[in-house]
Design a protein around this motif. Sequence first.
Motif, mmCIF file in Angstrom:
data_model
loop_
_atom_site.group_PDB
_atom_site.id
_atom_site.type_symbol
_atom_site.label_atom_id
_atom_site.label_comp_id
_atom_site.label_asym_id
_atom_site.label_seq_id
_atom_site.Cartn_x
_atom_site.Cartn_y
_atom_site.Cartn_z
ATOM 1 N N GLU A 86 0.807 -1.050 -0.002
ATOM 2 C CA GLU A 86 0.142 -0.136 0.085
ATOM 3 C C GLU A 86 0.960 1.385 0.118
ATOM 4 O O GLU A 86 1.758 1.493 0.751
ATOM 5 C CB GLU A 86 -1.073 0.033 1.482
ATOM 6 C CG GLU A 86 -1.867 -1.182 1.305
ATOM 7 C CD GLU A 86 -2.878 -0.865 2.652
ATOM 8 O OE1 GLU A 86 -3.158 0.226 2.895
ATOM 9 O OE2 GLU A 86 -3.125 -1.878 3.078
ATOM 10 N N PRO A 89 -0.185 7.629 1.488
ATOM 11 C CA PRO A 89 -0.890 8.928 0.734
ATOM 12 C C PRO A 89 0.097 10.068 1.297
ATOM 13 O O PRO A 89 0.294 10.252 2.633
ATOM 14 C CB PRO A 89 -2.190 9.215 1.267
ATOM 15 C CG PRO A 89 -2.837 7.574 1.690
ATOM 16 C CD PRO A 89 -1.375 6.847 2.321
ATOM 17 N N GLY A 90 0.245 10.894 0.330
ATOM 18 C CA GLY A 90 1.138 12.347 0.707
ATOM 19 C C GLY A 90 2.677 11.873 0.232
ATOM 20 O O GLY A 90 3.633 12.988 0.705
ATOM 21 N N SER A 91 3.065 10.575 0.284
ATOM 22 C CA SER A 91 4.604 10.336 0.083
ATOM 23 C C SER A 91 4.929 10.183 -1.321
ATOM 24 O O SER A 91 6.172 9.865 -1.702
ATOM 25 C CB SER A 91 4.851 9.006 0.774
ATOM 26 O OG SER A 91 4.606 7.992 0.136
ATOM 27 N N GLU A 92 3.828 10.248 -2.193
ATOM 28 C CA GLU A 92 4.127 10.254 -3.614
ATOM 29 C C GLU A 92 5.127 11.004 -4.055
ATOM 30 O O GLU A 92 5.192 12.119 -3.772
ATOM 31 C CB GLU A 92 3.000 10.550 -4.528
ATOM 32 C CG GLU A 92 1.561 9.592 -4.429
ATOM 33 C CD GLU A 92 0.777 10.196 -3.085
ATOM 34 O OE1 GLU A 92 1.170 11.252 -2.291
ATOM 35 O OE2 GLU A 92 -0.310 9.674 -2.975
ATOM 36 N N TYR A 119 5.355 9.223 9.693
ATOM 37 C CA TYR A 119 3.984 8.739 9.402
ATOM 38 C C TYR A 119 3.628 7.942 10.785
ATOM 39 O O TYR A 119 4.319 6.891 11.314
ATOM 40 C CB TYR A 119 4.301 7.685 8.114
ATOM 41 C CG TYR A 119 2.786 6.975 7.969
ATOM 42 C CD1 TYR A 119 1.744 7.855 7.447
ATOM 43 C CD2 TYR A 119 2.512 5.617 8.166
ATOM 44 C CE1 TYR A 119 0.743 7.104 7.141
ATOM 45 C CE2 TYR A 119 1.331 5.141 8.004
ATOM 46 C CZ TYR A 119 0.360 6.025 7.404
ATOM 47 O OH TYR A 119 -0.684 5.040 6.989
#
Length: 188
Positions: A86, A89-92, A119
């Motif tokens: 998974e 989100p936000g680490s892309e 995180y």
Amino acid sequence: HHKLRTDSDPQTVWAITQDDSDRLWFGTQFNLLRKDEQGQLQIVGPESGVPAGAVRDVISDRAGQLWFSVLDSGLFSMDPDAMQAELIPGSENLEILDIVEASDGGIWFSTAEHGVFRYVPATGQLRRFASPLNTSAYSIDSYSDGSIWYGADDVGLVSLTPDDVDGFRQTIYGENSDLYNRLFNHFL
């Protein structure tokens, strides 16, 4: 860095970890690899939600979850038995260089040009801590008191210590600090 011989070409190995079932995981210049129970290396790829790309770090946390980074794709978590990754989100699109689990179970990671991030798996909260001068943060580690230590480009050593005001207090151990001078003089 080390070279790992595969059926195709040797691969540069950036990171190695062992999970709770004693399987070895390798972060390489091309992908994430797993050494299975028969001793064979398997590519962990898109069928498991892992994009192709350099895996700069991979760790296994105290709960048995894997955490790894894929260059310019972000931070991923994966149950090594379920084999389904998974994206956090936000680490892309972050170039993540190092990952560590803190004493409180938080997952911290250092990045090129974006500082360090924390995180919290239980809440899904991702928080950025800009490095001084907005430079890259390389090695990162945690200490038993909950503090986080990392090296920042053109700055030196930085610590983030838990406090009651806004969560963490930043201290820079640059050229004029006593710690920096003791470390520097130690190597002379």
